[in-house]
Design a protein around this motif. Structure first.
Motif, PDB file in Angstrom:
ATOM      1  N   ALA A  54       0.785  -1.298  -0.228  1.00 30.62           N
ATOM      2  CA  ALA A  54       0.305  -0.105  -0.222  1.00 30.62           C
ATOM      3  C   ALA A  54       1.037   1.132   0.256  1.00 30.62           C
ATOM      4  CB  ALA A  54      -0.798   0.268   1.214  1.00 30.62           C
ATOM      5  N   VAL A  55       2.024   1.223   1.058  1.00 32.18           N
ATOM      6  CA  VAL A  55       2.758   2.493   0.487  1.00 32.18           C
ATOM      7  C   VAL A  55       3.333   2.408  -0.745  1.00 32.18           C
ATOM      8  CG1 VAL A  55       5.588   3.338   2.029  1.00 32.18           C
ATOM      9  CG2 VAL A  55       3.489   1.976   2.736  1.00 32.18           C
ATOM     10  N   PHE A  56       4.022   1.568  -1.338  1.00 33.77           N
ATOM     11  CA  PHE A  56       4.938   1.940  -2.503  1.00 33.77           C
ATOM     12  C   PHE A  56       3.198   2.078  -3.688  1.00 33.77           C
ATOM     13  CE2 PHE A  56       7.263  -1.463  -1.385  1.00 33.77           C
ATOM     14  CZ  PHE A  56       8.635  -0.871  -0.733  1.00 33.77           C
ATOM     15  N   ILE A 133       6.772  11.675   9.893  1.00 37.78           N
ATOM     16  CA  ILE A 133       8.182  11.761   9.741  1.00 37.78           C
ATOM     17  C   ILE A 133       7.853  10.531   8.508  1.00 37.78           C
ATOM     18  CG2 ILE A 133      10.507  11.071  10.317  1.00 37.78           C
ATOM     19  CD1 ILE A 133       9.470  12.960  13.212  1.00 37.78           C
ATOM     20  N   ALA A 134       7.805   9.059   8.690  1.00 44.72           N
ATOM     21  CA  ALA A 134       8.336   8.132   7.937  1.00 44.72           C
ATOM     22  C   ALA A 134       7.676   8.730   6.878  1.00 44.72           C
ATOM     23  CB  ALA A 134       7.531   6.769   8.637  1.00 44.72           C
ATOM     24  N   ALA A 138       9.269   8.429   3.447  1.00 43.47           N
ATOM     25  CA  ALA A 138       8.828   7.190   2.146  1.00 43.47           C
ATOM     26  C   ALA A 138       8.181   8.167   0.480  1.00 43.47           C
ATOM     27  CB  ALA A 138       7.994   6.218   3.034  1.00 43.47           C
ATOM     28  N   PHE A 139       7.338   9.471   1.127  1.00 48.08           N
ATOM     29  CA  PHE A 139       7.593   9.893  -0.126  1.00 48.08           C
ATOM     30  C   PHE A 139       7.934  10.919  -0.708  1.00 48.08           C
ATOM     31  CE2 PHE A 139       3.137   8.519   2.228  1.00 48.08           C
ATOM     32  CZ  PHE A 139       3.052   7.171   2.153  1.00 48.08           C
ATOM     33  N   GLY A 140       8.962  11.187  -0.508  1.00 47.87           N
ATOM     34  CA  GLY A 140      10.057  11.552  -0.862  1.00 47.87           C
ATOM     35  C   GLY A 140      11.523  11.504  -1.161  1.00 47.87           C
ATOM     36  N   ASN A 141      11.988  11.989  -2.058  1.00 49.34           N
ATOM     37  CA  ASN A 141      13.202  11.558  -3.264  1.00 49.34           C
ATOM     38  C   ASN A 141      14.358  11.211  -2.562  1.00 49.34           C
ATOM     39  OD1 ASN A 141      10.932  11.825  -5.323  1.00 49.34           O
ATOM     40  ND2 ASN A 141      12.435  13.647  -5.464  1.00 49.34           N
ATOM     41  N   GLY A 142      14.047  10.847  -0.898  1.00 53.37           N
ATOM     42  CA  GLY A 142      15.259  10.821  -0.483  1.00 53.37           C
ATOM     43  C   GLY A 142      15.858   9.282  -0.724  1.00 53.37           C
ATOM     44  N   ALA A 148      12.082   3.705   5.367  1.00 52.11           N
ATOM     45  CA  ALA A 148      11.068   4.580   5.968  1.00 52.11           C
ATOM     46  C   ALA A 148       9.517   3.838   5.381  1.00 52.11           C
ATOM     47  CB  ALA A 148      11.043   5.824   5.651  1.00 52.11           C
ATOM     48  N   ALA A 149       9.459   3.206   4.119  1.00 49.66           N
ATOM     49  CA  ALA A 149       8.130   2.723   3.542  1.00 49.66           C
ATOM     50  C   ALA A 149       8.223   1.069   4.290  1.00 49.66           C
ATOM     51  CB  ALA A 149       8.488   2.219   1.459  1.00 49.66           C
ATOM     52  N   ALA A 150       9.310   0.670   4.884  1.00 50.11           N
ATOM     53  CA  ALA A 150       9.113  -0.449   5.320  1.00 50.11           C
ATOM     54  C   ALA A 150       8.344  -0.177   7.062  1.00 50.11           C
ATOM     55  CB  ALA A 150      10.281  -1.422   5.435  1.00 50.11           C
ATOM     56  N   LEU A 151       8.935   0.744   7.550  1.00 46.23           N
ATOM     57  CA  LEU A 151       8.158   1.454   8.671  1.00 46.23           C
ATOM     58  C   LEU A 151       7.054   1.988   8.893  1.00 46.23           C
ATOM     59  CD1 LEU A 151      11.321   2.690  10.260  1.00 46.23           C
ATOM     60  CD2 LEU A 151      10.494   0.962  11.359  1.00 46.23           C
TER      61      LEU A 151
END
Length: 184
Positions: A54-56, A133-134, A138-142, A148-151
């Motif tokens: 869902a995050v991806f 923060i996650a 996760a939704f940034g370009n870092g 972050a996507a896993a957390l």
């Protein structure tokens, strides 16, 4: 800690009103427009939880929709900066007002365990800020977006679990206090 702890009811009522106002700001200013823009809910609202896929999916959606990305970032840098702190304070004060922990369970509780219950609102607050923060990472370009996507799903689960436990304990405290014989 003594029941009531000298906290005026108006302070708790004011915190509750502020929480509702910020929640309304979040909902009608960001969550509803985000859903209208994308057809999908913000992950922060998935009470039942979600997984990494869902995050991806959200990352892909945000990569394709600049307006949705701006809405989400504005939400995290707007109401989501203050809501967790307000709700943490409200929950903590509600625990203080409703009584001492050793009486919650109808039997003697180790004093350390009784005091630990007062930390639950702070677990919620830290988890909510951690989720925010996650999400930003996760939704940034870092480079840390994978971690972050896993957390992120775990932070959301911890946030809602600690919040649910707080509400259950507060309801139990309120019922016990309501049923307790009145001292004259």
């Amino acid at each position: 800690m003594k029941a009531g702890s000298g906290i005026p009811l108006w302070v708790v009522a004011l915190l509750a009103a502020l929480c509702l106002a910020v929640l309304a700001w979040t909902t009608f200013g960001f969550v509803v427009p985000f859903k209208h823009e994308t057809g999908q809910a913000v992950l922060d609202t998935y009470f039942a939880g979600y997984d990494e896929s869902a995050v991806f999916h959200m990352q892909k959606l945000l990569d394709e929709n600049e307006t949705a990305t701006k809405l989400l970032r504005a939400m995290y840098f707007g109401p989501e900066l203050i809501f967790p702190a307000l709700l943490t304070a409200l929950l903590f004060l509600a625990f203080l007002m409703l009584g001492s922990a050793p009486s919650w369970f109808g039997r003697s509780v180790h004093p350390l365990a009784a005091k630990a219950v007062y930390l639950l609102p702070f677990v919620y607050g830290i988890a909510d800020y951690g989720e925010n923060i996650a999400s930003l990472i996760a939704f940034g370009n870092g480079g840390s977006s994978g971690l972050a996507a896993a957390l992120l799903p775990w932070m959301t689960r911890l946030k809602f679990a600690s919040l649910a436990i707080c509400f259950i304990l507060l309801a139990r405290l309120a019922i016990i206090r309501w049923l307790a014989p009145r001292e004259h």
